[in-house]
Design a protein around this motif. Structure first.
Motif, PDB file in Angstrom:
ATOM      1  N   TRP A  36      32.031  23.901   8.743  1.00  0.00           N
ATOM      2  CA  TRP A  36      32.783  22.667   8.932  1.00  0.00           C
ATOM      3  C   TRP A  36      34.083  23.081   8.008  1.00  0.00           C
ATOM      4  CZ3 TRP A  36      32.459  18.584  11.891  1.00  0.00           C
ATOM      5  CH2 TRP A  36      31.349  18.338  12.251  1.00  0.00           C
ATOM      6  N   PHE A  37      35.314  22.777   8.527  1.00  0.00           N
ATOM      7  CA  PHE A  37      36.692  22.711   8.119  1.00  0.00           C
ATOM      8  C   PHE A  37      37.348  21.484   8.228  1.00  0.00           C
ATOM      9  CE2 PHE A  37      35.326  26.939   9.164  1.00  0.00           C
ATOM     10  CZ  PHE A  37      35.663  28.067   8.119  1.00  0.00           C
ATOM     11  N   ARG A  38      38.472  21.286   7.215  1.00  0.00           N
ATOM     12  CA  ARG A  38      39.218  20.076   7.435  1.00  0.00           C
ATOM     13  C   ARG A  38      40.647  20.435   7.047  1.00  0.00           C
ATOM     14  NH1 ARG A  38      36.995  16.827   2.119  1.00  0.00           N
ATOM     15  NH2 ARG A  38      38.022  17.970   0.347  1.00  0.00           N
ATOM     16  N   GLN A  39      41.639  19.705   7.550  1.00  0.00           N
ATOM     17  CA  GLN A  39      43.039  19.886   7.639  1.00  0.00           C
ATOM     18  C   GLN A  39      43.414  18.556   7.158  1.00  0.00           C
ATOM     19  OE1 GLN A  39      44.773  22.178  10.494  1.00  0.00           O
ATOM     20  NE2 GLN A  39      46.617  22.603   9.046  1.00  0.00           N
ATOM     21  N   THR A  91      40.263  12.471   3.426  1.00  0.00           N
ATOM     22  CA  THR A  91      41.189  12.057   4.640  1.00  0.00           C
ATOM     23  C   THR A  91      41.603  13.401   5.547  1.00  0.00           C
ATOM     24  OG1 THR A  91      41.616   9.987   3.947  1.00  0.00           O
ATOM     25  CG2 THR A  91      42.990  10.754   5.797  1.00  0.00           C
ATOM     26  N   ALA A  92      41.231  13.629   6.395  1.00  0.00           N
ATOM     27  CA  ALA A  92      41.651  14.960   7.184  1.00  0.00           C
ATOM     28  C   ALA A  92      41.000  14.784   8.540  1.00  0.00           C
ATOM     29  CB  ALA A  92      41.222  16.144   6.541  1.00  0.00           C
ATOM     30  N   GLN A 118      38.872  12.821  13.548  1.00  0.00           N
ATOM     31  CA  GLN A 118      39.559  12.313  12.320  1.00  0.00           C
ATOM     32  C   GLN A 118      38.922  11.652  11.478  1.00  0.00           C
ATOM     33  OE1 GLN A 118      43.121  12.565  11.671  1.00  0.00           O
ATOM     34  NE2 GLN A 118      42.235  11.657   9.773  1.00  0.00           N
ATOM     35  N   VAL A 119      38.978  11.839  10.099  1.00  0.00           N
ATOM     36  CA  VAL A 119      38.384  11.082   9.059  1.00  0.00           C
ATOM     37  C   VAL A 119      39.372  10.288   8.200  1.00  0.00           C
ATOM     38  CG1 VAL A 119      36.586  11.002   7.181  1.00  0.00           C
ATOM     39  CG2 VAL A 119      35.994  12.244   9.056  1.00  0.00           C
TER      40      VAL A 119
END
Length: 123
Positions: A36-39, A91-92, A118-119
């Motif tokens: 899992w990655f986030r941006q 948030t990302a 989206q989170v």
């Protein structure tokens, strides 16, 4: 070619929880580690967590350790990310990605990617 689809994102208040799911399909799907990655806006994509193909090995970024839990159910071809005690810094857009067998931290080490979910953590 492995296909991955994320789901479970949405809007949640600070301190709340969400569970993300990554469903995957394709040849030899059980042989892949899932990360899992986030941006976040204006920031680079960063690794969040990863689980090996067998589910025996997991790892977490320091920023989420103790709050997030990764798991997988190979019978359902699904990897989950349970996110608790969420804060605004979480948030990302969250992405899941796949590579063969074992976990890695670099985005360039993953071969297949989902489209992201989206989170948003906000009151």
């Amino acid at each position: 070619q492995l296909q991955l689809v994320e789901s479970g994102g949405g809007l949640v208040q600070p301190g709340g929880s969400l569970r993300l799911a990554c469903t995957f399909s394709g040849p030899s799907a059980d042989f892949y580690a899932i990360g899992w990655f986030r941006q976040a806006p204006g920031k680079v994509r960063e690794g969040v967590s990863c689980i090996s193909s067998t589910g025996r090995n997991t790892n977490y970024a320091d920023s989420v350790k103790g709050r997030f839990t990764i798991s997988r159910d190979n019978a359902k071809n699904t990897v989950y990310l349970q996110m608790n005690s969420l804060n605004r810094e979480d948030t990302a857009v969250y992405y899941c990605a796949a590579r063969f067998s074992i976990c890695a931290w670099g985005i360039n080490e993953y071969d297949y990617w989902g489209q992201g979910t989206q989170v948003t953590v906000s009151s």
